[in-house]
Write a protein that holds these residues in place. Structure first.
Motif, PDB file in Angstrom:
ATOM      1  N   ASP A   1       7.029   5.593  -4.883  1.00 18.61           N
ATOM      2  CA  ASP A   1       7.618   4.272  -4.695  1.00 18.61           C
ATOM      3  C   ASP A   1       7.911   4.024  -3.222  1.00 18.61           C
ATOM      4  OD1 ASP A   1       9.841   5.885  -4.214  1.00 18.61           O
ATOM      5  OD2 ASP A   1      10.598   5.646  -6.251  1.00 18.61           O
ATOM      6  N   HIS A   2       8.609   2.920  -2.960  1.00 20.82           N
ATOM      7  CA  HIS A   2       8.921   2.511  -1.595  1.00 20.82           C
ATOM      8  C   HIS A   2       9.668   3.608  -0.840  1.00 20.82           C
ATOM      9  CE1 HIS A   2      11.043   0.408   1.654  1.00 20.82           C
ATOM     10  NE2 HIS A   2      10.116  -0.518   1.572  1.00 20.82           N
ATOM     11  N   ALA A   3      10.517   4.360  -1.552  1.00 20.87           N
ATOM     12  CA  ALA A   3      11.289   5.410  -0.899  1.00 20.87           C
ATOM     13  C   ALA A   3      10.388   6.470  -0.278  1.00 20.87           C
ATOM     14  CB  ALA A   3      12.245   6.056  -1.905  1.00 20.87           C
ATOM     15  N   SER A   4       9.228   6.724  -0.886  1.00 23.07           N
ATOM     16  CA  SER A   4       8.289   7.712  -0.347  1.00 23.07           C
ATOM     17  C   SER A   4       7.785   7.288   1.027  1.00 23.07           C
ATOM     18  CB  SER A   4       7.105   7.888  -1.306  1.00 23.07           C
ATOM     19  OG  SER A   4       7.528   8.284  -2.583  1.00 23.07           O
ATOM     20  N   ILE A   5       7.487   6.006   1.175  1.00 26.81           N
ATOM     21  CA  ILE A   5       7.019   5.491   2.462  1.00 26.81           C
ATOM     22  C   ILE A   5       8.139   5.526   3.484  1.00 26.81           C
ATOM     23  CG2 ILE A   5       5.993   3.517   3.633  1.00 26.81           C
ATOM     24  CD1 ILE A   5       4.119   4.830   1.661  1.00 26.81           C
ATOM     25  N   TYR A   6       9.359   5.243   3.035  1.00 31.19           N
ATOM     26  CA  TYR A   6      10.502   5.280   3.950  1.00 31.19           C
ATOM     27  C   TYR A   6      10.703   6.692   4.507  1.00 31.19           C
ATOM     28  CZ  TYR A   6      15.238   4.738   5.753  1.00 31.19           C
ATOM     29  OH  TYR A   6      16.336   4.713   6.568  1.00 31.19           O
ATOM     30  N   VAL A   7      10.546   7.698   3.643  1.00 32.02           N
ATOM     31  CA  VAL A   7      10.684   9.089   4.091  1.00 32.02           C
ATOM     32  C   VAL A   7       9.628   9.411   5.145  1.00 32.02           C
ATOM     33  CG1 VAL A   7      10.438  11.490   3.371  1.00 32.02           C
ATOM     34  CG2 VAL A   7      11.775   9.911   1.976  1.00 32.02           C
ATOM     35  N   VAL A   8       8.402   8.948   4.924  1.00 35.43           N
ATOM     36  CA  VAL A   8       7.315   9.181   5.885  1.00 35.43           C
ATOM     37  C   VAL A   8       7.653   8.545   7.233  1.00 35.43           C
ATOM     38  CG1 VAL A   8       4.932   8.575   6.454  1.00 35.43           C
ATOM     39  CG2 VAL A   8       5.484   9.456   4.182  1.00 35.43           C
ATOM     40  N   ALA A   9       8.093   7.285   7.205  1.00 33.70           N
ATOM     41  CA  ALA A   9       8.407   6.573   8.448  1.00 33.70           C
ATOM     42  C   ALA A   9       9.572   7.228   9.180  1.00 33.70           C
ATOM     43  CB  ALA A   9       8.719   5.111   8.148  1.00 33.70           C
ATOM     44  N   THR A  10      10.584   7.652   8.424  1.00 28.01           N
ATOM     45  CA  THR A  10      11.744   8.315   9.037  1.00 28.01           C
ATOM     46  C   THR A  10      11.324   9.606   9.734  1.00 28.01           C
ATOM     47  OG1 THR A  10      13.225   7.400   7.352  1.00 28.01           O
ATOM     48  CG2 THR A  10      14.015   9.311   8.582  1.00 28.01           C
ATOM     49  N   LYS A  11      10.478  10.391   9.069  1.00 32.49           N
ATOM     50  CA  LYS A  11       9.973  11.629   9.657  1.00 32.49           C
ATOM     51  C   LYS A  11       9.175  11.335  10.932  1.00 32.49           C
ATOM     52  CE  LYS A  11       8.045  14.303   6.674  1.00 32.49           C
ATOM     53  NZ  LYS A  11       6.994  14.852   5.768  1.00 32.49           N
ATOM     54  N   MET A  12       8.386  10.258  10.893  1.00 37.02           N
ATOM     55  CA  MET A  12       7.572   9.887  12.044  1.00 37.02           C
ATOM     56  C   MET A  12       8.447   9.494  13.228  1.00 37.02           C
ATOM     57  SD  MET A  12       4.366   9.397  12.977  1.00 37.02           S
ATOM     58  CE  MET A  12       4.830  10.042  14.562  1.00 37.02           C
ATOM     59  N   PHE A  13       9.468   8.664  12.969  1.00 39.14           N
ATOM     60  CA  PHE A  13      10.352   8.225  14.044  1.00 39.14           C
ATOM     61  C   PHE A  13      11.079   9.421  14.665  1.00 39.14           C
ATOM     62  CE2 PHE A  13       9.133   4.260  12.775  1.00 39.14           C
ATOM     63  CZ  PHE A  13       9.893   3.196  13.233  1.00 39.14           C
TER      64      PHE A  13
ATOM     65  N   ALA B   1      -1.371   8.119   9.562  1.00 36.05           N
ATOM     66  CA  ALA B   1      -2.169   6.997   9.061  1.00 36.05           C
ATOM     67  C   ALA B   1      -1.285   5.949   8.391  1.00 36.05           C
ATOM     68  CB  ALA B   1      -3.228   7.505   8.079  1.00 36.05           C
ATOM     69  N   ILE B   2      -0.329   6.395   7.588  1.00 34.47           N
ATOM     70  CA  ILE B   2       0.581   5.462   6.926  1.00 34.47           C
ATOM     71  C   ILE B   2       1.388   4.676   7.953  1.00 34.47           C
ATOM     72  CG2 ILE B   2       2.684   5.339   5.519  1.00 34.47           C
ATOM     73  CD1 ILE B   2       1.580   7.618   3.840  1.00 34.47           C
ATOM     74  N   THR B   3       1.929   5.367   8.951  1.00 38.39           N
ATOM     75  CA  THR B   3       2.752   4.712   9.967  1.00 38.39           C
ATOM     76  C   THR B   3       1.947   3.709  10.772  1.00 38.39           C
ATOM     77  OG1 THR B   3       4.136   6.691  10.142  1.00 38.39           O
ATOM     78  CG2 THR B   3       4.262   5.103  11.939  1.00 38.39           C
ATOM     79  N   LEU B   4       0.760   4.100  11.202  1.00 40.27           N
ATOM     80  CA  LEU B   4      -0.078   3.199  12.006  1.00 40.27           C
ATOM     81  C   LEU B   4      -0.520   1.980  11.211  1.00 40.27           C
ATOM     82  CD1 LEU B   4      -2.248   5.827  13.912  1.00 40.27           C
ATOM     83  CD2 LEU B   4      -0.516   4.306  14.904  1.00 40.27           C
ATOM     84  N   LEU B   5      -0.857   2.167   9.941  1.00 40.89           N
ATOM     85  CA  LEU B   5      -1.237   1.029   9.110  1.00 40.89           C
ATOM     86  C   LEU B   5      -0.090   0.031   8.994  1.00 40.89           C
ATOM     87  CD1 LEU B   5      -3.289   2.659   6.207  1.00 40.89           C
ATOM     88  CD2 LEU B   5      -4.072   0.839   7.736  1.00 40.89           C
TER      89      LEU B   5
ATOM     90  N   GLU C   1      -0.991  12.370  19.045  1.00 42.51           N
ATOM     91  CA  GLU C   1      -0.905  13.770  19.471  1.00 42.51           C
ATOM     92  C   GLU C   1      -0.720  14.739  18.316  1.00 42.51           C
ATOM     93  OE1 GLU C   1       2.277  13.751  22.269  1.00 42.51           O
ATOM     94  OE2 GLU C   1       1.093  12.782  23.861  1.00 42.51           O
ATOM     95  N   GLY C   2      -0.699  14.232  17.092  1.00 38.66           N
ATOM     96  CA  GLY C   2      -0.609  15.106  15.935  1.00 38.66           C
ATOM     97  C   GLY C   2       0.744  15.733  15.717  1.00 38.66           C
ATOM     98  N   LYS C   3       1.814  15.040  16.091  1.00 36.67           N
ATOM     99  CA  LYS C   3       3.152  15.591  15.902  1.00 36.67           C
ATOM    100  C   LYS C   3       3.581  15.566  14.434  1.00 36.67           C
ATOM    101  CE  LYS C   3       4.962  14.737  20.534  1.00 36.67           C
ATOM    102  NZ  LYS C   3       6.055  14.115  21.340  1.00 36.67           N
ATOM    103  N   VAL C   4       2.850  14.795  13.627  1.00 34.56           N
ATOM    104  CA  VAL C   4       3.075  14.798  12.180  1.00 34.56           C
ATOM    105  C   VAL C   4       1.716  14.939  11.513  1.00 34.56           C
ATOM    106  CG1 VAL C   4       5.172  13.383  12.264  1.00 34.56           C
ATOM    107  CG2 VAL C   4       2.934  12.273  12.067  1.00 34.56           C
ATOM    108  N   SER C   5       1.698  15.040  10.206  1.00 36.50           N
ATOM    109  CA  SER C   5       0.440  15.185   9.474  1.00 36.50           C
ATOM    110  C   SER C   5      -0.433  13.944   9.641  1.00 36.50           C
ATOM    111  CB  SER C   5       0.719  15.416   7.987  1.00 36.50           C
ATOM    112  OG  SER C   5       1.321  14.259   7.414  1.00 36.50           O
ATOM    113  N   ALA C   6      -1.726  14.106   9.404  1.00 28.78           N
ATOM    114  CA  ALA C   6      -2.650  12.974   9.482  1.00 28.78           C
ATOM    115  C   ALA C   6      -2.269  11.906   8.463  1.00 28.78           C
ATOM    116  CB  ALA C   6      -4.086  13.452   9.249  1.00 28.78           C
TER     117      ALA C   6
END
Length: 401
Positions: A320-332, A238-242, A229-234
């Motif tokens: 680094d890994h922390a960047s991906i963690y920030v993305v996932a946290t924002k997504m959740f 994409a990172i979360t779904l992958l 539904e586009g609640k976060v950036s593309a």
């Protein structure tokens, strides 16, 4: 009269703002500038490279009284900008890695030792990610030695190992210290210092085997719906779904290049950073759609060939890994999922759980997750509750209950 710290600070902040740095990052720079101004008061507020060197050497946290790697990084990066301004009249914002020049070390002996260790790891054919982990741990130890006044390994004793591991307590959870010790041992073996190696063993860093957490089905559906539904950036979707569907490691998501994507064949082909093994994974339509949306409409213009770039300047690959963690946290958070620790580790475990529940053989799961050894996959058996219950034997009739 020399250049004033306040004057250089104004120029640095203006350059960061013009380059589009985030407000929180600029705020951290301002905090370091204020600390530098306090130090400069002793010499009338004038900045000199010598003052900068003294400032960079202030690596002890006043709160804990211990060596602080973050403080060392913050002060060091500020001094590099101040020096560039004093020498050239402009603020140079070239990307600066945490390791710094010469591995961030001052001792010639330590720099030579790190160079030899890097060459040794490369000759042994260790994976890039493994070399990075072992190298960072060795460098951090040598940086710690310099911070306590030791510039030669010959005079470092077992107590230095205890002190180094203790200095990491604020950055690492107790349950993760086993991993720290495991990544530190190879370097100590390389130095042939048995006393230092024994000290790591005496530190008693034990491995914790907790049951691997997974997402509830309802939470997984919320995450997928939020992505659709586009609640976060593309990019973040994409990172979360992958991570959720393929179980890709954070290092592989960061290292993903544009030419790794086969748009016609709907696959992703990579060489894993951790194992060095090739891996080809299917690209589901929803993921392909989010990737295409990001690449065509959202991705900043950049000469960097990595798929996922920083949204704020400088537009380079995620750090680094922390960047991906920030993305996932924002997504959740956007999906309304609470009480779940976000990150690719949780999403990777979730992917393994779904494969197990679908009756997928362990060797196949091992191939999908990119494990170097099928034995690495057995840890995921702990979360297959349905099959674990089938292994429980009934109590004999008449047994005490």
């Amino acid at each position: 009269m020399g250049t004033m710290v306040r004057e250089v600070g104004v120029a640095v902040v203006a350059a960061l703002d013009a380059a589009g740095y985030m407000g929180s990052t600029i705020g951290q720079y301002r905090k370091s500038i204020r600390a530098l101004e306090r130090l400069a008061q002793k010499q009338g507020g004038v900045y000199t490279p010598g003052l900068g060197a003294d400032f960079s050497a202030m690596t002890t946290s006043p709160r804990t009284g211990k060596f602080s790697a973050q403080r060392r990084f913050d002060y060091g990066r500020l001094v590099s900008l101040f020096d560039s301004y004093v020498l050239t009249g402009t603020v140079t914002l070239a990307a600066r890695k945490r390791s710094g020049g010469g591995y961030g070390l001052q001792s010639g002996e330590f720099i030579a030792l790190m160079t030899a260790w890097s060459d040794e790891m490369e000759q042994r054919g260790l994976a890039v990610a493994t070399r990075g982990t072992y190298g960072r741990m060795a460098r951090d130890y040598l940086v710690y030695l310099e911070a306590v006044g030791v510039t030669s390994l010959n005079v470092a004793g077992g107590a230095s190992v205890f002190g180094f591991l203790d200095s990491l307590q604020g950055r690492w959870a107790q349950s993760a210290m086993w991993s720290v010790a495991s990544s530190f041992r190879p370097f100590l073996k390389f130095t042939r210092r048995r006393d230092l190696l024994d000290a790591v063993g005496m530190a008693n860093a034990r491995r914790h085997h907790g049951i691997v957490p997974t997402l509830r089905d309802a939470d997984e559906q919320l995450v997928v719906r939020a992505c659709a539904e586009g609640k976060v950036s593309a990019r973040d979707a994409a990172i979360t779904l992958l991570a959720l569907v393929t179980g890709l490691r954070a290092c592989d998501l960061i290292a993903l290049h544009l030419n790794d994507i086969d748009w016609r064949g709907f696959t992703i082909g990579i060489v894993q950073a951790k194992t060095g093994n090739p891996l080809t994974l299917p690209l589901l339509p929803m993921i392909a759609g989010k990737l295409a949306d990001y690449v065509l409409n959202e991705r900043p213009a950049s000469g960097d060939a990595h798929v996922f770039l920083r949204s704020a300047a400088p537009h380079v690959a995620l750090a680094d890994h922390a960047s991906i963690y920030v993305v996932a946290t924002k997504m959740f958070r956007a999906a309304g999922v609470k009480d779940v620790k976000a990150g690719t580790r949780a999403l990777r475990h979730n992917a393994a759980s779904k494969l197990l529940r679908a009756g997928t053989p362990l060797p196949t799961i091992s191939a999908v997750l990119g494990h170097a050894s099928p034995d690495s996959t057995t840890v995921y058996l702990s979360m297959d509750a349905e099959h674990l219950r089938a292994c429980v034997l009934p109590l004999p009739q008449g047994a005490v209950r």
